[in-house]
Structures are given as C-alpha cells and as structure tokens.
Write a protein that holds these residues in place. Structure first.
Motif, PDB file in Angstrom:
ATOM      1  N   ILE A   1      22.673  26.214 -10.585  1.00 29.61           N
ATOM      2  CA  ILE A   1      22.183  26.413 -11.959  1.00 29.61           C
ATOM      3  C   ILE A   1      21.971  27.890 -12.258  1.00 29.61           C
ATOM      4  O   ILE A   1      22.258  28.351 -13.354  1.00 29.61           O
ATOM      5  N   GLY A   2      21.468  28.621 -11.281  1.00 28.67           N
ATOM      6  CA  GLY A   2      21.198  30.048 -11.472  1.00 28.67           C
ATOM      7  C   GLY A   2      19.894  30.280 -12.219  1.00 28.67           C
ATOM      8  O   GLY A   2      19.362  29.376 -12.862  1.00 28.67           O
ATOM      9  N   GLU A   3      19.383  31.480 -12.109  1.00 22.54           N
ATOM     10  CA  GLU A   3      18.102  31.814 -12.742  1.00 22.54           C
ATOM     11  C   GLU A   3      18.141  31.636 -14.254  1.00 22.54           C
ATOM     12  O   GLU A   3      17.209  31.103 -14.852  1.00 22.54           O
ATOM     13  N   ASN A   4      19.227  32.097 -14.896  1.00 24.12           N
ATOM     14  CA  ASN A   4      19.338  31.959 -16.359  1.00 24.12           C
ATOM     15  C   ASN A   4      19.424  30.503 -16.788  1.00 24.12           C
ATOM     16  O   ASN A   4      18.830  30.113 -17.794  1.00 24.12           O
ATOM     17  N   GLY A   5      20.172  29.689 -16.024  1.00 18.92           N
ATOM     18  CA  GLY A   5      20.284  28.260 -16.325  1.00 18.92           C
ATOM     19  C   GLY A   5      18.943  27.557 -16.240  1.00 18.92           C
ATOM     20  O   GLY A   5      18.588  26.761 -17.121  1.00 18.92           O
ATOM     21  N   ILE A   6      18.172  27.865 -15.192  1.00 29.33           N
ATOM     22  CA  ILE A   6      16.840  27.283 -15.031  1.00 29.33           C
ATOM     23  C   ILE A   6      15.944  27.689 -16.201  1.00 29.33           C
ATOM     24  O   ILE A   6      15.219  26.880 -16.760  1.00 29.33           O
ATOM     25  N   LEU A   7      16.040  28.955 -16.586  1.00 32.35           N
ATOM     26  CA  LEU A   7      15.228  29.474 -17.695  1.00 32.35           C
ATOM     27  C   LEU A   7      15.560  28.763 -19.003  1.00 32.35           C
ATOM     28  O   LEU A   7      14.661  28.361 -19.750  1.00 32.35           O
TER      29      LEU A   7
ATOM     30  N   LYS B   1      13.099  26.189 -21.170  1.00 31.91           N
ATOM     31  CA  LYS B   1      12.727  26.446 -22.566  1.00 31.91           C
ATOM     32  C   LYS B   1      13.066  25.245 -23.455  1.00 31.91           C
ATOM     33  O   LYS B   1      12.292  24.880 -24.336  1.00 31.91           O
ATOM     34  N   ILE B   2      14.224  24.625 -23.220  1.00 23.33           N
ATOM     35  CA  ILE B   2      14.620  23.445 -24.002  1.00 23.33           C
ATOM     36  C   ILE B   2      13.608  22.320 -23.805  1.00 23.33           C
ATOM     37  O   ILE B   2      13.130  21.727 -24.775  1.00 23.33           O
ATOM     38  N   PHE B   3      13.262  22.046 -22.539  1.00 22.70           N
ATOM     39  CA  PHE B   3      12.288  20.993 -22.277  1.00 22.70           C
ATOM     40  C   PHE B   3      10.900  21.370 -22.786  1.00 22.70           C
ATOM     41  O   PHE B   3      10.115  20.502 -23.156  1.00 22.70           O
ATOM     42  N   GLY B   4      10.604  22.648 -22.845  1.00 24.20           N
ATOM     43  CA  GLY B   4       9.335  23.110 -23.420  1.00 24.20           C
ATOM     44  C   GLY B   4       9.230  22.756 -24.889  1.00 24.20           C
ATOM     45  O   GLY B   4       8.186  22.279 -25.357  1.00 24.20           O
ATOM     46  N   VAL B   5      10.309  22.953 -25.632  1.00 23.97           N
ATOM     47  CA  VAL B   5      10.322  22.630 -27.061  1.00 23.97           C
ATOM     48  C   VAL B   5      10.199  21.115 -27.263  1.00 23.97           C
ATOM     49  O   VAL B   5       9.450  20.655 -28.128  1.00 23.97           O
ATOM     50  N   ILE B   6      10.916  20.328 -26.433  1.00 25.80           N
ATOM     51  CA  ILE B   6      10.822  18.867 -26.510  1.00 25.80           C
ATOM     52  C   ILE B   6       9.388  18.430 -26.235  1.00 25.80           C
ATOM     53  O   ILE B   6       8.827  17.602 -26.951  1.00 25.80           O
ATOM     54  N   LEU B   7       8.786  19.014 -25.216  1.00 21.07           N
ATOM     55  CA  LEU B   7       7.412  18.671 -24.845  1.00 21.07           C
ATOM     56  C   LEU B   7       6.425  19.043 -25.941  1.00 21.07           C
ATOM     57  O   LEU B   7       5.478  18.303 -26.223  1.00 21.07           O
ATOM     58  N   LEU B   8       6.659  20.153 -26.597  1.00 21.21           N
ATOM     59  CA  LEU B   8       5.804  20.591 -27.705  1.00 21.21           C
ATOM     60  C   LEU B   8       5.857  19.575 -28.853  1.00 21.21           C
ATOM     61  O   LEU B   8       4.826  19.205 -29.409  1.00 21.21           O
ATOM     62  N   ALA B   9       7.057  19.114 -29.163  1.00 18.93           N
ATOM     63  CA  ALA B   9       7.223  18.104 -30.219  1.00 18.93           C
ATOM     64  C   ALA B   9       6.523  16.799 -29.837  1.00 18.93           C
ATOM     65  O   ALA B   9       5.874  16.156 -30.669  1.00 18.93           O
ATOM     66  N   ILE B  10       6.617  16.413 -28.555  1.00 20.47           N
ATOM     67  CA  ILE B  10       5.951  15.197 -28.071  1.00 20.47           C
ATOM     68  C   ILE B  10       4.437  15.350 -28.174  1.00 20.47           C
ATOM     69  O   ILE B  10       3.736  14.423 -28.576  1.00 20.47           O
ATOM     70  N   ALA B  11       3.919  16.529 -27.839  1.00 23.09           N
ATOM     71  CA  ALA B  11       2.477  16.800 -27.921  1.00 23.09           C
ATOM     72  C   ALA B  11       1.975  16.656 -29.353  1.00 23.09           C
ATOM     73  O   ALA B  11       0.932  16.050 -29.602  1.00 23.09           O
ATOM     74  N   VAL B  12       2.728  17.178 -30.297  1.00 21.13           N
ATOM     75  CA  VAL B  12       2.352  17.085 -31.713  1.00 21.13           C
ATOM     76  C   VAL B  12       2.353  15.627 -32.160  1.00 21.13           C
ATOM     77  O   VAL B  12       1.422  15.162 -32.821  1.00 21.13           O
ATOM     78  N   LYS B  13       3.382  14.867 -31.770  1.00 19.00           N
ATOM     79  CA  LYS B  13       3.472  13.444 -32.130  1.00 19.00           C
ATOM     80  C   LYS B  13       2.315  12.657 -31.524  1.00 19.00           C
ATOM     81  O   LYS B  13       1.696  11.817 -32.177  1.00 19.00           O
ATOM     82  N   LEU B  14       2.011  12.922 -30.262  1.00 17.85           N
ATOM     83  CA  LEU B  14       0.916  12.250 -29.563  1.00 17.85           C
ATOM     84  C   LEU B  14      -0.416  12.522 -30.234  1.00 17.85           C
ATOM     85  O   LEU B  14      -1.227  11.617 -30.435  1.00 17.85           O
ATOM     86  N   PHE B  15      -0.615  13.783 -30.610  1.00 19.66           N
ATOM     87  CA  PHE B  15      -1.854  14.177 -31.295  1.00 19.66           C
ATOM     88  C   PHE B  15      -1.966  13.455 -32.644  1.00 19.66           C
ATOM     89  O   PHE B  15      -2.986  12.858 -32.963  1.00 19.66           O
ATOM     90  N   ALA B  16      -0.890  13.491 -33.421  1.00 18.64           N
ATOM     91  CA  ALA B  16      -0.894  12.904 -34.762  1.00 18.64           C
ATOM     92  C   ALA B  16      -1.140  11.396 -34.717  1.00 18.64           C
ATOM     93  O   ALA B  16      -1.903  10.861 -35.507  1.00 18.64           O
TER      94      ALA B  16
END
Length: 193
Positions: free
Chosen positions: A160-166, A170-185
């Motif tokens: 994967i390499g360092e850039n691939g992992i990064l 970040k992609i999963f971070g954005v997905i998780l952020l959206a899930i957090a907002v939905k869970l809160f709401a």
C-alpha cells in the motif's frame, strides 16, 4: 432475530472504520519490529471476545450505573467524531502507554488497538439501531480481516505504501465523521423526548 445483509455491511464498515485496520498497519509493523513475533490468532480472538461480551453485557452494565443507551450512543458519537478528526487531520488526541513484549498480542493489540473505547462505544450505538445477530456477524468479519492484516502486515505496508495508507485513513475518517453525525442526530431526539 433477522439477518439483514444491509445491516451486516453497514456494521462491518462502521467497525472497520473505527478499528482503523489499515491505518493501524504502521503501528502493527512498529510493534512487530520492537517486540518480534505477534500472535495474530490470539490478538484477533481476544479482541472478538471482548467486543462480543461488551455487546451483550454493555447495556446491563450501563443500566446498573443508570445510563440509557441513547445517552451512551450520543457519547459514542462524540468519541467517533474525535477518532474521525484524528484520522482526517493526522493528529493524536490520546497518549499511548508503555507495552510489554510478553503481552503485546493482548495489550496493546487486542485491547485497546482493536477492541478499544471507540469500537466498544460503537457496538452499543449500533445495538440501538441494528439486530444483535447482524452486529455479531460484523464483529466476526472484522476479526477475520484483522487476523489477515496482522499476519500480512509487513507485506501490506510495503504494497500500500505510506501515501496509500494515508489516503485510505482519510477516506475512512470522513465516512466515520458522517456516521458520528448520523448517530448523534438519531439518538439526541431520544434524549430530548
């Protein structure tokens, strides 16, 4: 008790994002370099047992101390929010503790890296919305994936390499952020009413 493919996929993705299997590859490689052999089976099985036990006993424990599932889910949404920020912004909001070569497969791998506060909170949050059987299947799928990652962490890291992992982190971070907002709401309404 209904097996629902959509719930299983959603639960698997949520847990995958919270556990941050791919993002943890550098940590796993570092632990392997420092302490040698990692017992992949042991770490995966213990983490799975911790998560399934908390899924079934967590609500009883909360009731014992007088906290309802909606309150816990809202608190969980905040934890997911901060984990997502860590993933997106590349910052660390918690302090990593010292580890021991003999217990590396249990601590910090099984707990708190795999079955940590974020994943345990997520389980109870998911339980408020999903059938328990679907969550158990999602846990098992994640533990199988975690086992594969632990077994092949050096090869995966190079592939994967360092850039691939990064990027994946970040992609999963954005997905998780959206899930957090939905869970809160969805759970804040239960607290207000």
């Amino acid at each position: 008790m209904l097996v629902d493919i959509k719930e299983i996929i959603t639960g698997t993705m949520v847990l995958f994002a919270v556990i941050d299997v791919i993002g943890n590859i550098p940590i796993i490689i570092d632990l392997r370099d420092k302490f040698g052999h990692i017992h992949s089976e042991k770490a995966s099985i213990i983490a799975g047992i911790i998560m399934i036990a908390f899924l079934f006993l967590g609500k009883s424990i909360l009731n014992l101390i007088g906290i309802d599932v909606n309150s816990f889910a809202v608190a969980g949404a905040f934890i997911l929010f901060f984990i997502a920020l860590e993933m997106i912004l590349g910052i660390s909001l918690y302090k990593e503790e010292e580890t021991n070569a003999r217990t590396i497969s249990i601590f910090p791998l099984a707990f708190p890296l795999i079955a940590g506060p974020g994943s345990l909170t997520t389980l109870l949050s998911l339980r408020a919305e999903f059938e328990t059987i679907n969550i158990v299947i999602a846990i098992i799928i994640n533990m199988i994936f975690m086992y594969i990652v632990l077994k092949t962490s050096n090869k995966l890291g190079k592939f994967i390499g360092e850039n691939g992992i990064l990027i994946i982190r970040k992609i999963f971070g954005v997905i998780l952020l959206a899930i957090a907002v939905k869970l809160f709401a969805s759970n804040i309404q239960g607290l207000i009413s």
